[in-house]
Design a protein around this motif. Structure first.
Motif, PDB file in Angstrom:
ATOM      1  N   UNK A   1     -48.072 -48.639 -48.455  1.00 33.48           N
ATOM      2  CA  UNK A   1     -47.690 -48.822 -47.205  1.00 33.48           C
ATOM      3  C   UNK A   1     -46.429 -49.408 -47.104  1.00 33.48           C
ATOM      4  N   UNK A   2     -45.398 -48.855 -46.093  1.00 33.95           N
ATOM      5  CA  UNK A   2     -44.113 -49.421 -46.022  1.00 33.95           C
ATOM      6  C   UNK A   2     -44.095 -50.743 -45.429  1.00 33.95           C
ATOM      7  N   UNK A   3     -43.119 -51.528 -45.693  1.00 36.38           N
ATOM      8  CA  UNK A   3     -43.009 -52.825 -45.222  1.00 36.38           C
ATOM      9  C   UNK A   3     -42.545 -52.873 -43.915  1.00 36.38           C
ATOM     10  N   UNK A   4     -43.230 -53.742 -42.915  1.00 37.39           N
ATOM     11  CA  UNK A   4     -43.092 -53.822 -41.602  1.00 37.39           C
ATOM     12  C   UNK A   4     -41.830 -54.506 -41.306  1.00 37.39           C
ATOM     13  N   UNK A   5     -40.759 -53.551 -40.738  1.00 38.80           N
ATOM     14  CA  UNK A   5     -39.640 -54.031 -40.431  1.00 38.80           C
ATOM     15  C   UNK A   5     -39.428 -55.028 -39.158  1.00 38.80           C
ATOM     16  N   UNK A   6     -40.502 -55.509 -38.681  1.00 40.24           N
ATOM     17  CA  UNK A   6     -40.856 -56.383 -37.679  1.00 40.24           C
ATOM     18  C   UNK A   6     -41.633 -57.728 -37.798  1.00 40.24           C
ATOM     19  N   UNK A   7     -41.745 -57.925 -39.130  1.00 37.33           N
ATOM     20  CA  UNK A   7     -42.693 -58.819 -39.629  1.00 37.33           C
ATOM     21  C   UNK A   7     -42.401 -60.171 -39.158  1.00 37.33           C
ATOM     22  N   UNK A   8     -40.828 -60.649 -39.112  1.00 33.29           N
ATOM     23  CA  UNK A   8     -40.421 -61.816 -38.898  1.00 33.29           C
ATOM     24  C   UNK A   8     -40.569 -61.939 -37.400  1.00 33.29           C
ATOM     25  N   UNK A   9     -40.506 -61.195 -36.354  1.00 33.70           N
ATOM     26  CA  UNK A   9     -40.839 -61.366 -35.024  1.00 33.70           C
ATOM     27  C   UNK A   9     -41.822 -62.267 -34.494  1.00 33.70           C
ATOM     28  N   UNK A  10     -43.039 -61.951 -35.318  1.00 30.28           N
ATOM     29  CA  UNK A  10     -44.261 -62.633 -34.921  1.00 30.28           C
ATOM     30  C   UNK A  10     -44.288 -64.195 -35.419  1.00 30.28           C
ATOM     31  N   UNK A  11     -43.211 -64.384 -36.180  1.00 32.01           N
ATOM     32  CA  UNK A  11     -43.168 -65.617 -36.628  1.00 32.01           C
ATOM     33  C   UNK A  11     -42.176 -66.716 -35.530  1.00 32.01           C
ATOM     34  N   UNK A  12     -41.738 -65.947 -34.689  1.00 33.05           N
ATOM     35  CA  UNK A  12     -40.839 -66.783 -33.541  1.00 33.05           C
ATOM     36  C   UNK A  12     -41.797 -67.654 -32.855  1.00 33.05           C
ATOM     37  N   UNK A  13     -41.227 -68.730 -32.434  1.00 28.84           N
ATOM     38  CA  UNK A  13     -42.011 -69.837 -31.640  1.00 28.84           C
ATOM     39  C   UNK A  13     -42.893 -69.316 -30.611  1.00 28.84           C
ATOM     40  N   UNK A  14     -44.064 -69.726 -30.642  1.00 31.12           N
ATOM     41  CA  UNK A  14     -45.369 -69.457 -29.728  1.00 31.12           C
ATOM     42  C   UNK A  14     -45.589 -68.046 -29.652  1.00 31.12           C
ATOM     43  N   UNK A  15     -45.101 -67.261 -30.335  1.00 30.78           N
ATOM     44  CA  UNK A  15     -45.379 -65.781 -30.440  1.00 30.78           C
ATOM     45  C   UNK A  15     -46.746 -65.333 -30.769  1.00 30.78           C
ATOM     46  N   UNK A  16     -47.018 -66.051 -32.048  1.00 29.13           N
ATOM     47  CA  UNK A  16     -48.334 -65.676 -32.846  1.00 29.13           C
ATOM     48  C   UNK A  16     -49.558 -66.237 -32.174  1.00 29.13           C
ATOM     49  N   UNK A  17     -49.368 -67.223 -31.470  1.00 24.94           N
ATOM     50  CA  UNK A  17     -50.605 -67.495 -30.456  1.00 24.94           C
ATOM     51  C   UNK A  17     -51.006 -66.561 -29.472  1.00 24.94           C
ATOM     52  N   UNK A  18     -49.552 -66.327 -28.794  1.00 25.86           N
ATOM     53  CA  UNK A  18     -49.850 -65.222 -27.677  1.00 25.86           C
ATOM     54  C   UNK A  18     -50.251 -64.061 -28.166  1.00 25.86           C
ATOM     55  N   UNK A  19     -50.043 -63.255 -29.369  1.00 26.42           N
ATOM     56  CA  UNK A  19     -50.504 -62.175 -29.841  1.00 26.42           C
ATOM     57  C   UNK A  19     -51.906 -62.225 -30.310  1.00 26.42           C
ATOM     58  N   UNK A  20     -52.345 -63.265 -30.577  1.00 25.03           N
ATOM     59  CA  UNK A  20     -53.869 -63.377 -30.964  1.00 25.03           C
ATOM     60  C   UNK A  20     -54.726 -63.554 -29.653  1.00 25.03           C
TER      61      UNK A  20
END
Length: 246
Positions: A1-20
């Motif tokens: 599986x290719x590496x996700x080129x956007x993986x760092x974006x979900x680590x931006x402040x407050x993004x991961x909880x909003x996604x979850x």
């Protein structure tokens, strides 16, 4: 599986909880009992409502009842309806040939709005910065894995920022964002009313899209959080549509 080129974006402040939170709302929406019996009817109603909302964001504001009855003759609305109806059939091709799918979406959206010779033809791609950003966007689309919500937000935001297509570029961008949600498996039946949320929160939608276009971490974060909210609230709309259909 290719590496996700956007993986760092979900680590931006407050993004991961909003996604979850949004993901949990989608899972809950897909458990609605009516989807077992009348899921196709719910999807058709969501498609109609999404098209009406997307057209409104592009300047063609009409009552849902008028759109449903077919009395509206505005080609902008009809183009948005064509795009929405075409998404399930374009899902498989999206990963393999995103440029062709985008051209198809513009042809559907802009027929009767722009001159025929402009249909399906992106503009500005002769400029190296635009061409480079489009190439990077295509790489994001064809890559596998990663957060479907993040990918959909980036596809949507980049197409808005680039303004590639004459006329209803926003209709194309929103359709492409929904297509990414569908193709990623987050919303495989096209049930989320994300475009209605964009319309209901239009000032935030426009402002955060503009912030995303700057490319700054804060701008990208604002857009991702808006898009996560649209998914979460759009998932909440599934029950409302099911209740409407009875």
């Amino acid at each position: 599986m290719a590496e996700d080129p956007l993986s760092a974006l979900s680590q931006l402040a407050d993004v991961a909880p909003a996604l979850a939170s949004a993901r949990a709302a989608v899972d809950d929406a897909y458990r609605h009992r009516m989807l077992r019996r009348r899921g196709g009817e719910v999807a058709a109603e969501v498609s109609l409502r999404s098209a009406v909302a997307s057209a409104a964001l592009a300047g063609g504001r009409y009552d849902l009842a008028d759109a449903r009855s077919g009395v509206v003759t505005d080609p902008l609305l009809h183009g948005a309806l064509r795009c929405a109806q075409a998404l399930p059939g374009l899902a498989e091709q999206w990963r393999r040939a995103p440029r062709q799918v985008l051209a198809r979406l513009h042809l559907l959206a802009a027929r009767g709005v722009v001159a025929d010779e402009l249909l399906g033809r992106p503009v500005g791609t002769e400029q190296p910065p635009v061409a480079a950003r489009l190439d990077a966007l295509v790489e994001v689309i064809v890559a596998s894995g990663g957060q479907g919500m993040v990918r959909a937000a980036v596809v949507h935001g980049e197409l808005l920022a680039l303004g590639l297509f004459p006329g209803p570029n926003g209709v194309v961008a929103r359709a492409a964002g929904r297509l990414e949600l569908l193709s990623s498996g987050l919303d495989p039946r096209g049930l989320l009313l994300v475009d209605e949320v964009h319309l209901a929160r239009e000032p935030e939608y426009v402002g955060s899209a503009g912030s995303f276009a700057t490319g700054t971490p804060d701008g990208v974060r604002a857009w991702l959080r808006h898009c996560a909210t649209a998914v979460e609230q759009g998932a909440g709309g599934v029950a409302e549509v099911a209740d409407y259909l009875g």
